[in-house]
Scaffold this motif. Sequence first.
Motif, PDB file in Angstrom:
ATOM      1  N   PHE A   6      29.085  13.426 -10.562  1.00  0.00           N
ATOM      2  CA  PHE A   6      29.748  12.729 -11.667  1.00  0.00           C
ATOM      3  C   PHE A   6      31.240  13.022 -11.708  1.00  0.00           C
ATOM      4  O   PHE A   6      31.699  14.116 -11.354  1.00  0.00           O
ATOM      5  CB  PHE A   6      29.163  13.194 -13.015  1.00  0.00           C
ATOM      6  CG  PHE A   6      27.760  12.750 -13.271  1.00  0.00           C
ATOM      7  CD1 PHE A   6      27.496  11.558 -13.936  1.00  0.00           C
ATOM      8  CD2 PHE A   6      26.679  13.536 -12.864  1.00  0.00           C
ATOM      9  CE1 PHE A   6      26.189  11.151 -14.188  1.00  0.00           C
ATOM     10  CE2 PHE A   6      25.371  13.134 -13.116  1.00  0.00           C
ATOM     11  CZ  PHE A   6      25.126  11.944 -13.778  1.00  0.00           C
ATOM     12  N   ASP A   7      31.980  12.051 -12.196  1.00  0.00           N
ATOM     13  CA  ASP A   7      33.328  12.245 -12.707  1.00  0.00           C
ATOM     14  C   ASP A   7      33.176  12.853 -14.108  1.00  0.00           C
ATOM     15  O   ASP A   7      32.087  12.797 -14.694  1.00  0.00           O
ATOM     16  CB  ASP A   7      34.024  10.886 -12.751  1.00  0.00           C
ATOM     17  CG  ASP A   7      35.312  10.904 -13.540  1.00  0.00           C
ATOM     18  OD1 ASP A   7      36.180  11.747 -13.235  1.00  0.00           O
ATOM     19  OD2 ASP A   7      35.458  10.080 -14.461  1.00  0.00           O
ATOM     20  N   THR A  11      33.648   9.399 -18.157  1.00  0.00           N
ATOM     21  CA  THR A  11      32.285   9.210 -17.649  1.00  0.00           C
ATOM     22  C   THR A  11      31.296  10.036 -18.459  1.00  0.00           C
ATOM     23  O   THR A  11      30.308   9.514 -18.978  1.00  0.00           O
ATOM     24  CB  THR A  11      32.215   9.599 -16.157  1.00  0.00           C
ATOM     25  OG1 THR A  11      33.145   8.797 -15.410  1.00  0.00           O
ATOM     26  CG2 THR A  11      30.801   9.383 -15.605  1.00  0.00           C
ATOM     27  N   THR A 114      36.131  16.340 -10.486  1.00  0.00           N
ATOM     28  CA  THR A 114      37.066  15.875 -11.498  1.00  0.00           C
ATOM     29  C   THR A 114      38.498  16.208 -11.117  1.00  0.00           C
ATOM     30  O   THR A 114      38.788  17.307 -10.622  1.00  0.00           O
ATOM     31  CB  THR A 114      36.741  16.486 -12.888  1.00  0.00           C
ATOM     32  OG1 THR A 114      37.736  16.085 -13.824  1.00  0.00           O
ATOM     33  CG2 THR A 114      36.692  17.998 -12.844  1.00  0.00           C
ATOM     34  N   LYS A 147      40.762  13.118  -6.055  1.00  0.00           N
ATOM     35  CA  LYS A 147      40.304  11.745  -5.859  1.00  0.00           C
ATOM     36  C   LYS A 147      41.516  10.822  -5.935  1.00  0.00           C
ATOM     37  O   LYS A 147      42.412  11.069  -6.752  1.00  0.00           O
ATOM     38  CB  LYS A 147      39.287  11.360  -6.948  1.00  0.00           C
ATOM     39  CG  LYS A 147      38.017  12.173  -6.940  1.00  0.00           C
ATOM     40  CD  LYS A 147      37.078  11.755  -8.073  1.00  0.00           C
ATOM     41  CE  LYS A 147      37.671  12.105  -9.435  1.00  0.00           C
ATOM     42  NZ  LYS A 147      36.814  11.678 -10.565  1.00  0.00           N
ATOM     43  N   GLY A 171      31.146   7.190 -11.877  1.00  0.00           N
ATOM     44  CA  GLY A 171      32.480   7.320 -12.448  1.00  0.00           C
ATOM     45  C   GLY A 171      32.938   6.051 -13.123  1.00  0.00           C
ATOM     46  O   GLY A 171      32.305   5.001 -12.996  1.00  0.00           O
ATOM     47  N   ASP A 172      34.048   6.159 -13.847  1.00  0.00           N
ATOM     48  CA  ASP A 172      34.547   5.013 -14.613  1.00  0.00           C
ATOM     49  C   ASP A 172      35.725   4.308 -13.954  1.00  0.00           C
ATOM     50  O   ASP A 172      36.049   3.180 -14.306  1.00  0.00           O
ATOM     51  CB  ASP A 172      34.972   5.466 -16.020  1.00  0.00           C
ATOM     52  CG  ASP A 172      36.183   6.396 -15.969  1.00  0.00           C
ATOM     53  OD1 ASP A 172      36.058   7.484 -15.365  1.00  0.00           O
ATOM     54  OD2 ASP A 172      37.238   6.038 -16.512  1.00  0.00           O
ATOM     55  N   HIS A 173      36.388   4.966 -13.000  1.00  0.00           N
ATOM     56  CA  HIS A 173      37.591   4.373 -12.406  1.00  0.00           C
ATOM     57  C   HIS A 173      37.247   3.584 -11.136  1.00  0.00           C
ATOM     58  O   HIS A 173      36.621   4.138 -10.219  1.00  0.00           O
ATOM     59  CB  HIS A 173      38.619   5.457 -12.073  1.00  0.00           C
ATOM     60  CG  HIS A 173      39.998   4.928 -11.848  1.00  0.00           C
ATOM     61  ND1 HIS A 173      40.359   4.288 -10.684  1.00  0.00           N
ATOM     62  CD2 HIS A 173      41.092   4.911 -12.647  1.00  0.00           C
ATOM     63  CE1 HIS A 173      41.631   3.920 -10.762  1.00  0.00           C
ATOM     64  NE2 HIS A 173      42.096   4.277 -11.947  1.00  0.00           N
ATOM     65  N   ASP A 177      37.037   6.562  -8.344  1.00  0.00           N
ATOM     66  CA  ASP A 177      35.624   6.938  -8.377  1.00  0.00           C
ATOM     67  C   ASP A 177      34.768   6.029  -7.498  1.00  0.00           C
ATOM     68  O   ASP A 177      34.184   6.466  -6.517  1.00  0.00           O
ATOM     69  CB  ASP A 177      35.110   6.910  -9.823  1.00  0.00           C
ATOM     70  CG  ASP A 177      35.779   7.951 -10.699  1.00  0.00           C
ATOM     71  OD1 ASP A 177      36.067   9.045 -10.195  1.00  0.00           O
ATOM     72  OD2 ASP A 177      36.027   7.670 -11.878  1.00  0.00           O
ATOM     73  N   TRP A 190      29.203   2.460 -11.300  1.00  0.00           N
ATOM     74  CA  TRP A 190      30.348   2.319 -12.197  1.00  0.00           C
ATOM     75  C   TRP A 190      29.870   2.376 -13.633  1.00  0.00           C
ATOM     76  O   TRP A 190      29.045   1.564 -14.048  1.00  0.00           O
ATOM     77  CB  TRP A 190      31.074   0.998 -11.952  1.00  0.00           C
ATOM     78  CG  TRP A 190      32.245   0.772 -12.884  1.00  0.00           C
ATOM     79  CD1 TRP A 190      33.245   1.657 -13.152  1.00  0.00           C
ATOM     80  CD2 TRP A 190      32.519  -0.390 -13.667  1.00  0.00           C
ATOM     81  NE1 TRP A 190      34.141   1.111 -14.046  1.00  0.00           N
ATOM     82  CE2 TRP A 190      33.720  -0.146 -14.380  1.00  0.00           C
ATOM     83  CE3 TRP A 190      31.880  -1.628 -13.830  1.00  0.00           C
ATOM     84  CZ2 TRP A 190      34.277  -1.084 -15.254  1.00  0.00           C
ATOM     85  CZ3 TRP A 190      32.443  -2.551 -14.693  1.00  0.00           C
ATOM     86  CH2 TRP A 190      33.631  -2.282 -15.390  1.00  0.00           C
TER      87      TRP A 190
END
Length: 232
Positions: A6-7, A11, A114, A147, A171-173, A177, A190
Amino acid sequence: MKAVLFDLDGTLLNRDASVHAFIENQYDRLNNGLKHIPKETYCSRFIELDKRGYVWKDRVYKQLLTDFDLSALQWEDMLEDYISEFKHHCVPFNGLIEMLKELKSMKLPVGMITNGYGQFQMDNIEALGIKEFFDVIVVSEWEGMKKPSQEIFHSALERMNVASAESVFVGDHPDNDVYAAQQAGMKAIWKKDSEWDQVDADFIVKDLSEIPKIFYSLMKEAATSKSILHTE
């Protein structure tokens, strides 16, 4: 799939809500030096300059001092306040603990990658009460890379002793991500973010509760494929 990584910010940690909670509290605590500025003005300018965490706070506070003529305050003290106090305002996304418990019940190794400063991010992870769920936590400052570098993904996977093709990153990016994880050979989930309309991910989720369901589906698919191969 044998592992999930995970991010953190955006996230697992609801950073937007956390920043709002922190900056409003900071205004109240430092009110003697800020009271000549409307609270909403100060908070909204901080959030604008912060650019969702992509600008470190030394630059943010220096600009705030210039914008608002904060002669009674020093940017170094405001930055130190941010570093020491932000962790007290961390807001998790709904269902965070339940989701991690379910993944661990599936015997899946769980990791985190992260970007950010090492101790600051670890303080936030501790504040969320989730450190115990992670087999590996990789923070960019301590790693010497960040990242979207593929190397940071490979470094985490190596520590987890799992191949990229057997792993999923959440991840959200879209770039840092999703695309970066795919370039590293992983599947990518995502977690929707209102900043972007469409992302070319392997899976898309709105809520954390959807993530274990994806793994159940992948495991079922793998078991079915294995059964067919044995039959043949």
